[in-house]
Design a protein around this motif. Structure first.
Motif, PDB file in Angstrom:
ATOM      1  N   GLY A 119       0.805  -1.212   0.000  1.00 52.99           N
ATOM      2  CA  GLY A 119       0.000   0.000   0.000  1.00 52.99           C
ATOM      3  C   GLY A 119       0.835   1.257   0.000  1.00 52.99           C
TER       4      GLY A 119
ATOM      5  N   SER B 188      -2.138  -5.921  -1.011  1.00 55.21           N
ATOM      6  CA  SER B 188      -2.161  -4.608  -0.382  1.00 55.21           C
ATOM      7  C   SER B 188      -2.129  -3.502  -1.427  1.00 55.21           C
ATOM      8  CB  SER B 188      -0.963  -4.471   0.561  1.00 55.21           C
ATOM      9  OG  SER B 188      -0.887  -3.181   1.116  1.00 55.21           O
TER      10      SER B 188
ATOM     11  N   ILE C  97      -5.394  -1.016  -0.877  1.00 56.83           N
ATOM     12  CA  ILE C  97      -5.141   0.322  -0.332  1.00 56.83           C
ATOM     13  C   ILE C  97      -5.398   1.418  -1.367  1.00 56.83           C
ATOM     14  CG2 ILE C  97      -3.427   1.820   0.738  1.00 56.83           C
ATOM     15  CD1 ILE C  97      -4.455  -0.427   2.523  1.00 56.83           C
TER      16      ILE C  97
END
Length: 434
Positions: free
Chosen positions: A229, A353, A357
């Protein structure tokens, strides 16, 4: 220096004479560096073009989410493709997909079709790194592998930064930027297309094992979840925010040149330190640096570009350090037979991720503005830092002399997953396949 190479028809899996490492390395690294130039240009072009055509910044964020979704697909499918067609053919096929993705961006600005193009790009670039890195791992010896991979990452980072800077000299209202990217991607096929390099043996697809990797290294696994992220926030949303904030095309280009090149200045000393102490302390320091840089990015938002460049270089460099040191930390704790599974799971965590994100950031951007990514990235770093502190309090370190060796990596050039394994000498003698 010359070397004898058997005729191409004899260069089957495990057959033929292996070319010198210099020959092997040159073709693959040059191809990936050429691709990187075009990729960097498109990273800069997309937010500028969408803004120029009057689209909301959230659309540029959606392109990052689509790219990450394609990357996840690449993690799962590339191994099967290579097992079916071989490294060279898959490399050229994926390069063709990058060309097609850029063709889509060169047509009319239609965000939904652009998102499809970025999904295609994400799939292709994830697969290209898996193919390229596993190929390099197969053809070079242990004594130079670290140096070869360092050159590979540095070449790619320089290519990304150089390509991004080209946007300063291009009219984003036309299709010149996608055309240049197409040219670089097409040219990248030549070195690999003409290589007589023996292909590695067909890989076995590695499994994703979250629980097993958690048992091996919780800090490394959570670090990859965090940095997936963080990478998309810092590297992906920075040009979107700068463009929306009114900075010029030249300012955006300069920032995108400085960030990838500057990461080497932060990552290399951090890696050197991590080879000489418990890597978790260096990961904690990197998380703190990301959080502090994020706070300064928020406080100094709107400042002259020269000030922001310094902040963002530290920000991006600290983020990249988490990526490379987390990988080294996992390798320290894993047994050799576990490396394929660890690499596969780490890349999956990074990709997951990197998909979730940015999707969250895109929704929040629509409600709170483009500066939201700064807050989100800072929060991720703080949570990761707290987790590392907890692990330091309850888990024993790996002795320094028993760990592996750090190698510089870029989160924009993730480690190979399904194809990360290469047969060792004993395996070859026993006739075993990886």
């Amino acid at each position: 220096m010359s070397t004898h190479i058997e005729p191409t028809d004899d260069l089957e899996y495990g057959a033929g004479e292996l070319p010198t490492p210099a020959i092997a390395v040159t073709s693959v690294i040059i191809s990936m560096a050429l691709i990187a130039v075009g990729n960097g240009l498109m990273f800069a072009f997309i937010p500028l073009r969408l803004a120029a055509d009057g689209f909301e910044p959230a659309w540029a964020g959606a392109m990052i989410t689509a790219l990450s979704a394609g990357g996840i697909a690449g993690c799962f499918l590339t191994g099967h493709l290579v097992a079916r067609a071989g490294h060279a053919r898959v490399f050229m096929t994926l390069s063709a997909l990058i060309i097609l993705s850029n063709v889509i961006l060169g047509l009319a600005t239609v965000p939904l079709s652009w998102a499809a193009g970025r999904f295609m790009y994400g799939f292709a670039i994830s697969g290209l790194f898996i193919v390229a890195q596993s190929w390099l791992n197969d053809v070079v010896g242990n004594e130079i592998r670290g140096r070869v991979m360092a050159i590979f990452y540095v070449a790619y980072v320089i290519g990304i930064g150089s390509g991004s800077y080209i946007i300063a000299y291009i009219d984003v209202s036309g299709s010149l930027a996608p055309t240049i990217s197409i040219a670089f991607a097409a040219f990248s096929i030549v070195p690999v297309g003409l290589t007589r390099l023996r292909p590695p043996a067909p890989p076995e697809t590695a499994s994703i094992a979250i629980r097993s990797v958690w048992q091996i290294s919780p800090v490394a696994l959570i670090g990859m979840l965090a940095v997936g992220g963080l990478t998309m926030m810092v590297a992906g949303f920075s040009p979107i925010h700068l463009t929306a904030s009114g900075y010029s095309k030249s300012d955006v280009a300069l920032m995108m040149l400085a960030m990838p090149l500057g990461t080497l200045l932060v990552q290399l000393p951090a890696g050197w330190v991590s080879d000489r102490m418990d890597r978790r302390y260096v990961l904690l320091a990197a998380a703190v640096a990301v959080a502090i840089a994020g706070i300064f990015a928020w406080l100094m938002d709107g400042s002259p570009i020269s000030i922001l460049i310094f902040i963002y270089v530290v920000w991006a460099g600290s983020t990249e350090s988490i990526f490379s040191i987390a990988n080294a930390h996992a390798s320290d704790r894993a047994e050799k037979k576990e490396l394929v599974q660890v690499a596969s799971t780490m890349l999956f965590a990074w990709s997951l991720s990197g998909f979730l994100i940015p999707g969250m950031a895109t929704m929040l951007t629509a409600a709170f503005g483009t500066a939201t990514f700064i807050v989100l990235a800072t929060a991720i770093a703080i949570v990761f830092g707290i987790f590392v502190i907890w692990r330091l309090a309850i888990a024993e370190p790996v002795p320094v002399d028993e760990g592996g060796t750090f190698a510089p990596m870029s989160a924009q050039a993730p480690v190979p997953a399904d194809l990360a394994y290469w047969p060792d000498e004993q395996d070859s003698q026993d006739g075993r396949t990886p």
